[in-house]
Design a protein around this motif. Sequence first.
Motif, short mmCIF file in Angstrom:
data_model
loop_
_atom_site.label_atom_id
_atom_site.label_comp_id
_atom_site.label_asym_id
_atom_site.label_seq_id
_atom_site.Cartn_x
_atom_site.Cartn_y
_atom_site.Cartn_z
N VAL A 58 0.69 -1.31 0.01
CA VAL A 58 -0.08 -0.13 -0.08
C VAL A 58 0.72 1.45 -0.01
CG1 VAL A 58 -1.93 -1.24 0.97
CG2 VAL A 58 -0.23 -0.04 2.55
N ARG A 59 2.13 1.22 0.25
CA ARG A 59 3.06 2.45 0.21
C ARG A 59 4.00 2.52 -0.90
NH1 ARG A 59 2.67 0.32 5.70
NH2 ARG A 59 1.19 1.60 6.88
N PHE A 60 4.44 3.63 -1.03
CA PHE A 60 5.59 3.77 -1.97
C PHE A 60 6.33 5.24 -1.68
CE2 PHE A 60 3.63 7.28 -4.40
CZ PHE A 60 2.16 6.83 -4.74
N LEU A 61 7.52 5.04 -2.45
CA LEU A 61 8.30 6.24 -2.43
C LEU A 61 8.05 6.91 -3.74
CD1 LEU A 61 11.93 5.33 -0.96
CD2 LEU A 61 9.86 6.49 0.36
N GLY A 62 7.70 8.21 -4.09
CA GLY A 62 7.24 8.65 -5.26
C GLY A 62 7.74 10.26 -5.37
N ASN A 63 7.36 10.87 -6.54
CA ASN A 63 7.70 12.34 -6.63
C ASN A 63 6.61 13.28 -7.27
OD1 ASN A 63 8.17 12.02 -9.57
ND2 ASN A 63 9.34 10.62 -9.21
N ARG A 64 6.69 14.53 -7.56
CA ARG A 64 5.49 15.40 -7.82
C ARG A 64 5.33 15.32 -9.27
NH1 ARG A 64 3.73 18.42 -3.61
NH2 ARG A 64 5.48 18.38 -1.87
N SER A 65 6.18 14.58 -10.13
CA SER A 65 5.92 14.68 -11.53
C SER A 65 4.65 14.41 -12.22
CB SER A 65 7.05 13.75 -12.37
OG SER A 65 6.84 14.06 -13.69
N SER A 66 4.09 15.33 -12.83
CA SER A 66 2.49 15.25 -13.52
C SER A 66 2.78 14.23 -14.80
CB SER A 66 1.94 16.65 -13.51
OG SER A 66 2.89 17.18 -14.63
N GLY A 67 3.80 14.43 -15.38
CA GLY A 67 3.93 13.80 -16.65
C GLY A 67 3.57 14.83 -17.91
N VAL A 111 12.64 10.14 -12.37
CA VAL A 111 13.20 8.62 -11.98
C VAL A 111 13.69 8.74 -10.50
CG1 VAL A 111 14.60 6.65 -12.57
CG2 VAL A 111 13.61 8.03 -14.34
N ALA A 112 13.07 7.69 -9.90
CA ALA A 112 13.54 7.65 -8.40
C ALA A 112 15.16 7.17 -8.35
CB ALA A 112 12.79 6.89 -7.65
N ASP A 113 16.00 8.03 -7.67
CA ASP A 113 17.22 7.63 -7.59
C ASP A 113 17.57 6.64 -6.78
OD1 ASP A 113 18.20 9.85 -9.06
OD2 ASP A 113 17.88 11.16 -7.44
N PHE A 114 16.61 6.14 -5.56
CA PHE A 114 16.63 5.00 -4.84
C PHE A 114 15.51 4.46 -4.67
CE2 PHE A 114 19.26 8.98 -3.22
CZ PHE A 114 20.59 8.58 -3.46
N VAL A 172 17.46 21.68 -19.25
CA VAL A 172 17.51 21.88 -17.72
C VAL A 172 16.57 23.07 -17.31
CG1 VAL A 172 19.21 22.68 -16.01
CG2 VAL A 172 20.11 21.76 -18.05
N ASN A 173 15.66 22.44 -16.40
CA ASN A 173 14.75 23.52 -15.72
C ASN A 173 15.20 23.60 -14.38
OD1 ASN A 173 12.25 23.49 -17.32
ND2 ASN A 173 12.46 20.99 -17.08
N GLU A 174 14.59 24.93 -14.08
CA GLU A 174 14.77 25.36 -12.62
C GLU A 174 13.45 25.16 -11.85
OE1 GLU A 174 16.20 29.34 -12.07
OE2 GLU A 174 16.08 29.30 -10.03
N VAL A 175 13.55 24.35 -10.73
CA VAL A 175 12.28 24.18 -10.03
C VAL A 175 12.54 24.29 -8.59
CG1 VAL A 175 12.07 21.86 -11.47
CG2 VAL A 175 13.58 21.90 -9.26
N GLY A 176 11.09 24.63 -8.17
CA GLY A 176 10.83 24.94 -6.91
C GLY A 176 9.80 24.24 -6.47
N GLU A 177 9.12 24.15 -5.29
CA GLU A 177 8.08 23.59 -4.86
C GLU A 177 6.90 23.58 -5.79
OE1 GLU A 177 6.67 23.53 -0.88
OE2 GLU A 177 8.59 23.30 -0.07
N THR A 178 6.76 24.69 -6.31
CA THR A 178 5.56 24.86 -7.43
C THR A 178 6.14 25.15 -8.68
OG1 THR A 178 5.45 27.12 -6.78
CG2 THR A 178 3.95 25.95 -5.70
N LYS A 179 7.08 25.42 -9.09
CA LYS A 179 7.85 25.74 -10.35
C LYS A 179 7.98 24.40 -10.95
CE LYS A 179 11.01 29.73 -11.03
NZ LYS A 179 12.22 30.00 -10.57
N THR A 180 7.40 24.43 -12.37
CA THR A 180 7.75 23.21 -13.21
C THR A 180 6.88 22.00 -12.92
OG1 THR A 180 9.80 24.00 -14.10
CG2 THR A 180 9.46 21.71 -14.70
N PHE A 181 7.24 21.44 -11.54
CA PHE A 181 6.55 20.01 -11.54
C PHE A 181 5.09 20.29 -11.11
CE2 PHE A 181 9.23 16.57 -10.12
CZ PHE A 181 10.42 16.96 -10.99
#
Length: 221
Positions: free
Chosen positions: A25-34, A97-100, A172-181
């Motif tokens: 039921v659990r995973f490590l993930g990220n905020r990418s929307s696709g 892609v998850a590094d770990f 190369v994208n500059e990202v922050g919590e709301t920028k880009t992702f």
Amino acid sequence: DAPQDLAGRHVLISAGGTREALDPVRFLGNRSSGKQGYALARTAAARGARVTLVAANTALAAPAGVDVVPVSSTAELREALLAAAPEADAVVMAAAVADFRPAAYATGKIKKKDDAEPEPLALVRNPDILAELSAHRARAGQLVVGFAAETDDVLAHGRAKLARKGCDLLVVNEVGETKTFGAESSEAVVLGADGSETPVPYGPKEGLAHTVWDLVAARLG
Ligand code: C5P
């Protein structure tokens, strides 16, 4: 109407973000929307390419005429890309892609023990798919494009990453919590292994996608 400069070409694109399961039921993930990967797929199809889109955990409608391969983990993403790469004139790695990944997968749900402190989470490295695709081109003359999200010193980190990964182009994208992702727009610079530097002003992800295809089409000749 879009130029048909990718007619007769087959492009392979990864989109979304991988998830690494801890238990059922659990995973490590990220905020990418696709969204960036899907914009790349739509624009490539509009420019005449045959498109294979390997989509990791996205909730977006499949673009018309695009062959979508759904995956979840980094291992699945890698398998799908390695299987499709021999047919591709260009591979664009837009997926986050998850590094770990967790060192172990628990087949039953991990339980909290009364009053006990949680166990530390052991992680292991994932393979670097972009570096692998770049080092072992599945086809002569194949172009490999990567993405990099950086928070500081964007150009210097981008150049170093381009060299480390061995790809032909790095967006190369500059990202922050709301920028880009998850956002509709982004600002980027596309670095070339040939030393080129193409700034892409802030705008819709479709615009950046077209710039990537301009650079790819010019290099495929
Ligand atoms: O090293 P970093 O994660 O910043 O690199 C980003 C680029 O490398 C993206 O194109 C991403 O799709 C790719 N990548 C990969 N395999 C990994 C990590 C990142 O292909 N394990």
